[in-house]
Design a protein around this motif. Sequence first.
Motif, short mmCIF file in Angstrom:
data_model
loop_
_atom_site.label_atom_id
_atom_site.label_comp_id
_atom_site.label_asym_id
_atom_site.label_seq_id
_atom_site.Cartn_x
_atom_site.Cartn_y
_atom_site.Cartn_z
N GLU A 185 5.12 4.74 2.40
CA GLU A 185 5.06 3.42 3.03
C GLU A 185 5.95 3.37 4.26
OE1 GLU A 185 6.04 -1.31 2.09
OE2 GLU A 185 6.51 0.23 0.60
N LEU A 186 7.18 3.83 4.13
CA LEU A 186 8.12 3.75 5.24
C LEU A 186 7.71 4.64 6.40
CD1 LEU A 186 11.53 3.61 3.38
CD2 LEU A 186 10.62 1.88 4.91
N SER A 187 7.15 5.80 6.11
CA SER A 187 6.78 6.69 7.21
C SER A 187 5.66 6.09 8.04
CB SER A 187 6.34 8.06 6.65
OG SER A 187 5.20 7.94 5.83
N ARG A 188 4.74 5.40 7.40
CA ARG A 188 3.64 4.77 8.16
C ARG A 188 4.14 3.56 8.95
NH1 ARG A 188 0.96 6.82 3.51
NH2 ARG A 188 -0.79 8.16 4.11
N VAL A 189 5.03 2.78 8.35
CA VAL A 189 5.61 1.65 9.06
C VAL A 189 6.40 2.14 10.27
CG1 VAL A 189 7.33 -0.19 8.89
CG2 VAL A 189 5.66 0.11 7.06
N ALA A 190 7.19 3.20 10.08
CA ALA A 190 7.99 3.74 11.17
C ALA A 190 7.11 4.26 12.30
CB ALA A 190 8.90 4.85 10.65
N ALA A 191 5.99 4.87 11.95
CA ALA A 191 5.08 5.39 12.97
C ALA A 191 4.47 4.26 13.79
CB ALA A 191 3.98 6.22 12.32
#
Length: 347
Positions: free
Chosen positions: A91-97
């Motif tokens: 979840e966090l990696s997609r939000v960060a991207a």
Amino acid sequence: MEISGAGRLVVRITAADVGKRVSVRRLGEPGGRGEKFTDTIGVLTSWDDGVLLITQKDGASVRIAESSLVAGKVVPPAPARRRGPAASYAELSRVAARAWPPVESERLGEWVLRAAGGFTRRANSVLPLGDPGVPLDAAVAAVRRWYGERGLPAYVQTATGAEGTQELLCAELERRGWTREVSAELWTGALAPVADRPEGAGGHGVVLSRTADEAWLARYQRKGVSEVALKVLGGGPSVWFASVPGEGAGAPAAIGRCVVDGRWTSFAAVEVDPALRRRGLATAVMAALAGRALEEGASAGWLQVEAGNTGARELYSRLGFGAHHAYHHYRAPEPGTGSAAAGDGPS
């Protein structure tokens, strides 16, 4: 450590446990007073030719001779100890991207190849969120070819230290000669305590804007920002720029940027005039951005910080943020054509 019924230490891991989180005890170097033992916890990323490779939470790799093992076992994922909201790495990696979008991207299976003219590694690296759909050697070759066509060095962004992160991929890249150039951490925290800080926006006149004007850019650490960089800075679901006016017509005393995305908001580019530090300006910027994010329905925040940035780590810790996982940028063994390394720092 694993102890048998007879009270003896036992090694209960094998090469079949590669990819699992393990805890091992090994005999240290001979000499000194008595025998010295060393404990290591991390993901078992390989076990070849009598040598174990264990990747620790911060991404550091430890090589251990099989002959030195005195105990070992598979252990469950590390318990969540962060103070902020619970979230998965995926979840966090997609939000960060989404908060730092490239100008150009292309999919390779579940990998995303990203480019933005060399402005920061994060916007000019592969985000590998699963299977590339081809063997790793072919995927690596495709990555190097894609970035080479754009005159950029080939980077892969990986993560370690949380469930579902990429310790195995890190080990494979290192085995192929890729160099880890930058490591940092992603921290998470709740927004409301930040917005409610008593030294918040009210006493410092924080101004919020949808665009980064010339004054804001004059304080931003990366000078000579190009049109491509402006697209990255202005990209994301709901972007806000904060400024604390300085004296006269010069650069602001402090700046910051946030991107609101559902329940999450990112914080970046929080910078203060060196002559005005430790006066609460960074906190005021964070509070103003957090307040606006709350108004848009967000409840959680995330940010990125390098291990050596003591001042930033102290500030974010006081605001209630804590580490979720580490992330790293690996560069291909031979340099690409054109530009040099893409940017500095965690961005």
